[in-house]
Design a protein around this motif. Sequence first.
Motif, PDB file in Angstrom:
ATOM      1  N   TRP A  64       0.850  -1.186   0.000  1.00  0.00           N
ATOM      2  CA  TRP A  64       0.000   0.000   0.000  1.00  0.00           C
ATOM      3  C   TRP A  64       0.882   1.231   0.000  1.00  0.00           C
ATOM      4  O   TRP A  64       2.048   1.188   0.373  1.00  0.00           O
ATOM      5  N   ASP A  65       0.315   2.343  -0.445  1.00  0.00           N
ATOM      6  CA  ASP A  65       0.994   3.631  -0.378  1.00  0.00           C
ATOM      7  C   ASP A  65       0.837   4.160   1.040  1.00  0.00           C
ATOM      8  O   ASP A  65      -0.161   3.881   1.708  1.00  0.00           O
ATOM      9  N   LYS A  66       1.832   4.950   1.478  1.00  0.00           N
ATOM     10  CA  LYS A  66       1.814   5.492   2.836  1.00  0.00           C
ATOM     11  C   LYS A  66       2.047   6.995   2.795  1.00  0.00           C
ATOM     12  O   LYS A  66       2.820   7.487   1.978  1.00  0.00           O
ATOM     13  N   TYR A  67       1.398   7.680   3.694  1.00  0.00           N
ATOM     14  CA  TYR A  67       1.602   9.103   3.913  1.00  0.00           C
ATOM     15  C   TYR A  67       1.959   9.218   5.392  1.00  0.00           C
ATOM     16  O   TYR A  67       1.159   8.881   6.264  1.00  0.00           O
ATOM     17  N   LEU A  68       3.188   9.626   5.682  1.00  0.00           N
ATOM     18  CA  LEU A  68       3.730   9.591   7.034  1.00  0.00           C
ATOM     19  C   LEU A  68       3.990  11.000   7.539  1.00  0.00           C
ATOM     20  O   LEU A  68       4.561  11.818   6.810  1.00  0.00           O
ATOM     21  N   SER A  69       3.632  11.276   8.790  1.00  0.00           N
ATOM     22  CA  SER A  69       3.882  12.602   9.353  1.00  0.00           C
ATOM     23  C   SER A  69       3.847  12.554  10.874  1.00  0.00           C
ATOM     24  O   SER A  69       2.894  12.031  11.442  1.00  0.00           O
ATOM     25  N   PRO A  70       4.871  13.109  11.545  1.00  0.00           N
ATOM     26  CA  PRO A  70       4.809  13.199  13.003  1.00  0.00           C
ATOM     27  C   PRO A  70       3.864  14.327  13.446  1.00  0.00           C
ATOM     28  O   PRO A  70       3.812  15.369  12.804  1.00  0.00           O
ATOM     29  N   THR A  71       3.141  14.083  14.528  1.00  0.00           N
ATOM     30  CA  THR A  71       2.341  15.158  15.115  1.00  0.00           C
ATOM     31  C   THR A  71       2.991  15.670  16.395  1.00  0.00           C
ATOM     32  O   THR A  71       2.584  16.708  16.908  1.00  0.00           O
ATOM     33  N   SER A  72       3.978  14.955  16.889  1.00  0.00           N
ATOM     34  CA  SER A  72       4.808  15.457  17.982  1.00  0.00           C
ATOM     35  C   SER A  72       6.165  14.782  17.874  1.00  0.00           C
ATOM     36  O   SER A  72       6.281  13.681  17.339  1.00  0.00           O
ATOM     37  N   GLY A  73       7.192  15.475  18.345  1.00  0.00           N
ATOM     38  CA  GLY A  73       8.541  14.919  18.292  1.00  0.00           C
ATOM     39  C   GLY A  73       9.165  15.045  16.912  1.00  0.00           C
ATOM     40  O   GLY A  73       8.710  15.816  16.066  1.00  0.00           O
ATOM     41  N   ARG A  74      10.218  14.255  16.710  1.00  0.00           N
ATOM     42  CA  ARG A  74      10.950  14.248  15.437  1.00  0.00           C
ATOM     43  C   ARG A  74      11.368  12.819  15.135  1.00  0.00           C
ATOM     44  O   ARG A  74      11.604  12.028  16.052  1.00  0.00           O
ATOM     45  N   VAL A  75      11.472  12.506  13.847  1.00  0.00           N
ATOM     46  CA  VAL A  75      11.953  11.190  13.439  1.00  0.00           C
ATOM     47  C   VAL A  75      13.002  11.328  12.337  1.00  0.00           C
ATOM     48  O   VAL A  75      12.993  12.288  11.566  1.00  0.00           O
ATOM     49  N   ARG A 106       3.759   2.108  -2.605  1.00  0.00           N
ATOM     50  CA  ARG A 106       3.836   0.673  -2.292  1.00  0.00           C
ATOM     51  C   ARG A 106       5.104   0.068  -2.869  1.00  0.00           C
ATOM     52  O   ARG A 106       5.560   0.477  -3.944  1.00  0.00           O
ATOM     53  N   GLY A 107       5.674  -0.862  -2.128  1.00  0.00           N
ATOM     54  CA  GLY A 107       6.882  -1.544  -2.583  1.00  0.00           C
ATOM     55  C   GLY A 107       8.173  -0.847  -2.209  1.00  0.00           C
ATOM     56  O   GLY A 107       9.244  -1.418  -2.360  1.00  0.00           O
ATOM     57  N   VAL A 108       8.101   0.383  -1.723  1.00  0.00           N
ATOM     58  CA  VAL A 108       9.296   1.103  -1.280  1.00  0.00           C
ATOM     59  C   VAL A 108       9.406   0.898   0.224  1.00  0.00           C
ATOM     60  O   VAL A 108       8.432   1.051   0.961  1.00  0.00           O
ATOM     61  N   GLY A 109      10.601   0.535   0.686  1.00  0.00           N
ATOM     62  CA  GLY A 109      10.808   0.274   2.105  1.00  0.00           C
ATOM     63  C   GLY A 109      10.882   1.556   2.909  1.00  0.00           C
ATOM     64  O   GLY A 109      11.462   2.542   2.463  1.00  0.00           O
ATOM     65  N   ASN A 110      10.290   1.520   4.085  1.00  0.00           N
ATOM     66  CA  ASN A 110      10.389   2.673   4.970  1.00  0.00           C
ATOM     67  C   ASN A 110      10.780   2.208   6.357  1.00  0.00           C
ATOM     68  O   ASN A 110      10.456   1.105   6.783  1.00  0.00           O
ATOM     69  N   SER A 111      11.526   3.070   7.023  1.00  0.00           N
ATOM     70  CA  SER A 111      11.947   2.811   8.393  1.00  0.00           C
ATOM     71  C   SER A 111      12.108   4.158   9.069  1.00  0.00           C
ATOM     72  O   SER A 111      12.213   5.190   8.406  1.00  0.00           O
ATOM     73  N   PHE A 112      12.114   4.146  10.387  1.00  0.00           N
ATOM     74  CA  PHE A 112      12.316   5.399  11.098  1.00  0.00           C
ATOM     75  C   PHE A 112      12.907   5.146  12.465  1.00  0.00           C
ATOM     76  O   PHE A 112      12.854   4.038  12.996  1.00  0.00           O
ATOM     77  N   CYS A 113      13.478   6.209  13.018  1.00  0.00           N
ATOM     78  CA  CYS A 113      14.033   6.215  14.362  1.00  0.00           C
ATOM     79  C   CYS A 113      13.514   7.472  15.052  1.00  0.00           C
ATOM     80  O   CYS A 113      13.638   8.572  14.487  1.00  0.00           O
ATOM     81  N   ASN A 126      -3.607   3.512   1.827  1.00  0.00           N
ATOM     82  CA  ASN A 126      -4.710   3.400   0.876  1.00  0.00           C
ATOM     83  C   ASN A 126      -5.199   1.961   0.688  1.00  0.00           C
ATOM     84  O   ASN A 126      -5.960   1.681  -0.230  1.00  0.00           O
ATOM     85  N   GLU A 127      -4.795   1.074   1.557  1.00  0.00           N
ATOM     86  CA  GLU A 127      -5.302  -0.304   1.596  1.00  0.00           C
ATOM     87  C   GLU A 127      -5.380  -0.687   3.069  1.00  0.00           C
ATOM     88  O   GLU A 127      -4.567  -0.213   3.880  1.00  0.00           O
ATOM     89  N   HIS A 128      -6.303  -1.563   3.421  1.00  0.00           N
ATOM     90  CA  HIS A 128      -6.381  -2.020   4.798  1.00  0.00           C
ATOM     91  C   HIS A 128      -5.195  -2.918   5.124  1.00  0.00           C
ATOM     92  O   HIS A 128      -4.649  -3.589   4.237  1.00  0.00           O
ATOM     93  N   TRP A 129      -4.808  -2.936   6.389  1.00  0.00           N
ATOM     94  CA  TRP A 129      -3.642  -3.691   6.835  1.00  0.00           C
ATOM     95  C   TRP A 129      -3.753  -5.161   6.470  1.00  0.00           C
ATOM     96  O   TRP A 129      -4.832  -5.761   6.520  1.00  0.00           O
ATOM     97  N   SER A 130      -2.613  -5.738   6.094  1.00  0.00           N
ATOM     98  CA  SER A 130      -2.484  -7.179   5.892  1.00  0.00           C
ATOM     99  C   SER A 130      -1.061  -7.536   6.304  1.00  0.00           C
ATOM    100  O   SER A 130      -0.186  -6.665   6.334  1.00  0.00           O
ATOM    101  N   PRO A 131      -0.799  -8.794   6.604  1.00  0.00           N
ATOM    102  CA  PRO A 131       0.549  -9.160   7.052  1.00  0.00           C
ATOM    103  C   PRO A 131       1.586  -9.201   5.927  1.00  0.00           C
ATOM    104  O   PRO A 131       2.784  -9.320   6.193  1.00  0.00           O
ATOM    105  N   GLU A 132       1.137  -9.086   4.682  1.00  0.00           N
ATOM    106  CA  GLU A 132       2.062  -9.157   3.545  1.00  0.00           C
ATOM    107  C   GLU A 132       3.032  -7.980   3.566  1.00  0.00           C
ATOM    108  O   GLU A 132       2.637  -6.827   3.715  1.00  0.00           O
ATOM    109  N   ARG A 133       4.336  -8.281   3.441  1.00  0.00           N
ATOM    110  CA  ARG A 133       5.339  -7.221   3.374  1.00  0.00           C
ATOM    111  C   ARG A 133       6.677  -7.808   2.962  1.00  0.00           C
ATOM    112  O   ARG A 133       6.904  -9.005   3.055  1.00  0.00           O
TER     113      ARG A 133
END
Length: 169
Positions: A64-75, A106-113, A126-133
């Motif tokens: 799925w496509d992801k839209y990521l944004s912190p609402t507090s703190g920093r990553v 979708r298909g692009v790896g994401n990680s954060f700290c 834009n898709e409901h969660w599934s264990p596929e990854r």
Amino acid sequence: MRVHETSIDGVLRIELELQPNPDGWFKENFHRGKLAELGMDVVQHNVAHFEEAGIVRGIHAEPWDKYLSPTSGRVFAAIVELRPVPAFGRVEAFELGTADALYVPRGVGNSFCTLAPHTTYNFLVNEHWSPERVAVDLFDPELAIAWPDLPLKYTERDAANPALAALRA
């Protein structure tokens, strides 16, 4: 909202307008029409809160496509091209605060700290969660991600992710 292309096709760095006010700030974090212009129809909104700095998650590429944004703190976000394209394995890193977002296809790896205690991170998908990854080792030397100089904490599951080379096979 100001959208900037990155070196990974389809990954967009987004500057959100943070409007200070006497009590703090306000931002429009989600606008259906603006995200639809990027090709994303949101079906699920997830929120993760982390009490400490140095919490690491990923590298995960979901269907799925992801839209990521912190609402507090920093990553610190490390994004990895994991689709079968010539740029396979390319890494791009970003520091995100409350006025920032990333669009990750979708298909692009994401990680954060997490870089600060009490960080809250929003994930719109834009898709409901599934264990596929697809998952890759956070510390794979081939990726050479320059993780923040903090004591890092990560899950056993993420620590067991395969090396990038295993995905080429």
